[in-house]
Write an enzyme that holds these catalytic residues in place. Structure first.
Site, short mmCIF file in Angstrom:
data_model
loop_
_atom_site.label_atom_id
_atom_site.label_comp_id
_atom_site.label_asym_id
_atom_site.label_seq_id
_atom_site.Cartn_x
_atom_site.Cartn_y
_atom_site.Cartn_z
N HIS A 160 26.68 46.80 41.12
CA HIS A 160 25.64 47.47 41.91
C HIS A 160 26.09 47.91 43.31
CE1 HIS A 160 25.19 43.71 44.08
NE2 HIS A 160 24.44 44.37 44.95
N ASP A 161 27.17 47.37 43.86
CA ASP A 161 27.66 47.79 45.18
C ASP A 161 29.11 48.26 45.12
OD1 ASP A 161 25.55 47.59 47.02
OD2 ASP A 161 25.77 45.42 47.22
N GLN A 219 17.67 37.86 60.62
CA GLN A 219 17.22 37.16 59.41
C GLN A 219 15.71 37.01 59.37
OE1 GLN A 219 18.83 36.21 56.51
NE2 GLN A 219 20.30 37.59 57.45
N HIS A 230 29.66 43.13 51.86
CA HIS A 230 29.61 43.91 50.61
C HIS A 230 30.96 43.89 49.90
CE1 HIS A 230 25.89 45.63 52.47
NE2 HIS A 230 25.48 45.45 51.22
N ASN A 231 31.28 42.75 49.33
CA ASN A 231 32.56 42.59 48.63
C ASN A 231 32.29 41.99 47.24
OD1 ASN A 231 32.13 39.78 49.06
ND2 ASN A 231 32.99 40.00 51.12
N VAL A 284 32.53 39.05 46.12
CA VAL A 284 31.83 37.75 46.08
C VAL A 284 30.32 37.98 46.11
CG1 VAL A 284 31.69 35.44 47.08
CG2 VAL A 284 33.80 36.75 47.30
ZN LIG Z 1 24.10 44.32 47.06
#
Ligand SMILES: [Zn+2]
Length: 512
Positions: free
Chosen positions: A278-279, A439, A238-239, A241
Site C-alpha cells: 500500500h505504500d 499525536q 514509510h519503509n 517495516v
Molecule cells: Zn501506510
C-alpha cells in the site's frame, strides 16, 4: 470458514471488459523493456510525453481503468525497474539511488532539483554493493529450511547454522503472528531486515493461498523481494517495516469473527497484498510537497491521490514483472489489479471523511451484508484504513516508536522545505510542533473517529484492546506535554521530549 475458488476458473466472472494492452503504442517502448520477462506492452502515453491529454484523473477519482495515463504510470515504473536491474548486475547501487526515475524528469514540468530517492539517505555501508541482496536471499533460504525442518524433511543447505538462533526466534514469533502486541521491530531485526518478505510469505502459506491459487513459489519469492526492495529503507517511517506492520494488523482484522466467516480466499489474498504494497516506493514526502515542487507524479495523477496511485501502479508493475498471476485468466488478473487499486486508493487520508460517512451510513442502516461482494470489498477497504493508521492503538512501547519515526519524516520534509524556501507544510515544522502535539491531534481528529465506527462494526476483544491502548497512549502524550510545559516554566527552557514514563501505560496484555 474460507470459501474456495479454483484459480483456473474465472474468479470474477461478471467483470467489465477493459481495454486491452495490445493496442498500438504511440511512443515506442524500448526493446530492452519489452524483452524482459513479465514486461508489459503499453498502449499509449500521457501529456508528459507530448501525447494528447488523457481524460482528467480527477473526474474518475476512485474509479479505475486502464487508459493511456495508467499505462504511462506503468511505463515509468518499468523504466525505474530497468535502471535498478542494470545496476544490480553492474553492482553499482550508488547510481541507482541517484538516478531513480530520471528519464521522466525532462519535459515541460520544471521542478525543484530534489532527488526523492536520496531524501533520507544515510552514508552507504562498506562492503560489496550486492551484500544486502545476498543476505536477503540467504535469509529466505534459511526460512525455507526452517519450514522444512518443521515438517521433518532434511535440510538441503547448511547455511542455516549461521543464524539458527535468530531463525528460531523469528519462527517462534510467527507462531503468535495474530497477537496485537506483535513486535514488528524485533521481528525485523530477527529476520535481518526481511520482515515484510517473511511475514507475508508466512501468511500466504498459513492461509493456503499458495496451493489455492497455484502460485509459483519462486515467483512469489521474487515478487516479495521486489516489493520489500521498492520501499525506501532510508525513510524513517514509510519503509518496509511499516508495510509489514500494516500487513500484520490486517491479518489481525481478517481473523475477526465477522470477517473470517464471510471473506473468500480472493478477499484474503487481496487484503494481504494490498497491505504489503500500500505504500510502495513512497518518497518520504507528502502529496502537497509533490504538488508544490511540480513533481512529475503530481502532474501524472492530476494532483489527486498522487502517492496512492503511484503505490498501486508500482504494485501492478511488480505483479506483472514477477508473473505471479500470469497463470490466471487475463480477465481475472486485471480484476485482481483493479481491486488492489481500489483498496490502496482507500488509504488516501484526505478521503477519510468520504469513507467514514459511507461506513456510518451502513452502520446506521444496519445494511452491511457480507454475502455481498461489494460490501465485503468495502469492509476490506475500511480494515486496510484501520491497519494503516493503527499505530496509536498499539501498546505504548511500539506506538511511541512509530510516533517518533513519523515525526522524524515530517520534520525532515519541513527542513527540506525551509532549505528551498518553500512554505513549510503543516506538522512539518520542528520549531512549532512536537511528537506529542502531533499525536494528540492525529488521535483526536483521525484515529478516534475511524476506530469508533470500526467498534460499532466489530465490537470484539481486539477492538476493545485497541481502544484501550488508544486512550492510554493519548493520556500518555498529554501527561508528557504537561510535564514538559511544567519543566519549561520552571527552567525557562523547553524540556526534552524523551524519557517517557511507560509505567502508566499498558505493559503487554495479550490479545490473539
Ligand atoms: Zn501506510
Amino acid at each position: 470458514m474460507i470459501s474456495l475458488s479454483g484459480p483456473r476458473r474465472s474468479l470474477w466472472g461478471g467483470a467489465r471488459r477493459r481495454k486491452r494492452m495490445s493496442q498500438q503504442p504511440q511512443r515506442p517502448v524500448p526493446k530492452h523493456v519489452l524483452s524482459r520477462r513479465g514486461a508489459i506492452s503499453f498502449s499509449s502515453s500521457s501529456s508528459l510525453f507530448g501525447a494528447p491529454d488523457p481524460r482528467q484523473l480527477s473526474e474518475r477519482r476512485g474509479a479505475i481503468s486502464y487508459d493511456s495515463s495508467d499505462q504511462t504510470a506503468l511505463y515509468i515504473r518499468m523504466l525505474g525497474a530497468c535502471v535498478i536491474f542494470k545496476q544490480l548486475f553492474s553492482r553499482d547501487v550508488r547510481v541507482r539511488s541517484r538516478v531513480g526515475f530520471e528519464p521522466e524528469r525532462r519535459g515541460s514540468h520544471p521542478y525543484l532539483p530534489i532527488d526523492f530517492r536520496i531524501l533520507h539517505s544515510q552514508p552507504e555501508p562498506a562492503g560489496p554493493a550486492s551484500a544486502r541482496k545476498i543476505r536477503r536471499l540467504l535469509s529466505f533460504q534459511r526460512y525455507l529450511h526452517s519450514s522444512r525442518s518443521c515438517r521433518g524433511s532434511a535440510p538441503q543447505n547448511p547455511l542455516h547454522i549461521l543464524d539458527h538462533d535468530y531463525t528460531g526466534q523469528a519462527k517462534c514469533m510467527l507462531e503468535r503472528v495474530g497477537s496485537w502486541n506483535f513486535d514488528i521491530f524485533l521481528f525485523d531485526r530477527l529476520t535481518n531486515g526481511n520482515s515484510l518478505i517473511n511475514l507475508t510469505f508466512h501468511l500466504f502459506n498459513q492461509y493456503g493461498l499458495i496451493e489455492l491459487f497455484q502460485l509459483d513459489m519462486v515467483k512469489l519469492h521474487r515478487f516479495l523481494v521486489m516489493v520489500q526492495e521498492d520501499y525506501h529503507q532510508q525513510n524513517p517511517y514509510h519503509n518496509a517495516v511499516h508495510a509489514a506492520d500494516v500487513t500484520q494488523a490486517m491479518y489481525c482484522y481478517l481473523r475477526e469473527p465477522k470477517l473470517s466467516k464471510s471473506l473468500t480466499s480472493c478477499d484474503i489474498l487481496l487484503g494481504l497484498l494490498a497491505a504489503a504494497t500500500h505504500d510502495l516506493d513512497h518518497p518520504g514526502v507528502n502529496q502537497p510537497f509533490l504538488i508544490k515542487t511540480n513533481h512529475y507524479l503530481a502532474a501524472l495523477y492530476r494532483n489527486t491521490s498522487v502517492l496512492e496511485n503511484h503505490h498501486w501502479r508500482s504494485a501492478v508493475g511488480l505483479l506483472r514483472e514477477s508473473g505471479l498471476f500470469s497463470h490466471l485468466p487475463t480477465e481475472d488478473g486485471l480484476n485482481m489489479e483493479r481491486q488492489l487499486g481500489s483498496l490502496i486508493l482507500a488509504t488516501d487520508i484526505s478521503r477519510q471523511n468520504e469513507y467514514l460517512l459511507k461506513f456510518r451510513e451502513h452502520l446506521d442502516k444496519e445494511d452491511l451484508c457480507l454475502g455481498n461482494a461489494g460490501h465485503r470489498h468495502f469492509v476490506l477497504q475500511m480494515a486496510l484504513k484501520c491497519a494503516d493508521i493503527c499505530n496509536p492503538c498499539r501498546p505504548w512501547e511500539l506506538s511511541k516508536q512509530w510516533s517518533e519515526k513519523v515525526t522524524q519524516e515530517f520534520f525532515h520534509q519541513g527542513d527540506v522545505e525551509k532549505k528551498h524556501k518553500l512554505e513549510v507544510s503543516p506538522l512539518c515544522d520542528s520549531q512549532t510542533n512536537s511528537v506529542g502535539k502531533i499525536q494528540i491531534g492525529f488521535m483526536t481528529y483521525v484515529v478516534e473517529p475511524l476506530f469508533a465506527e470500526w467498534a460499532r462494526f466489530s465490537d470484539t476483544r481486539l477492538t476493545q484492546t485497541m481502544l484501550g491502548y488508544l486512550g492510554l497512549n493519548k493520556a500518555g502524550w498529554s501527561g508528557l506535554l504537561q510535564e514538559q510545559a511544567g519543566a519549561g516554566e520552571g527552567t525557562g527552557t523547553a524540556a526534552p521530549a524523551e524519557d517517557t514514563n511507560s509505567k502508566v501505560l499498558p505493559q503487554g496484555s495479550e490479545e490473539s
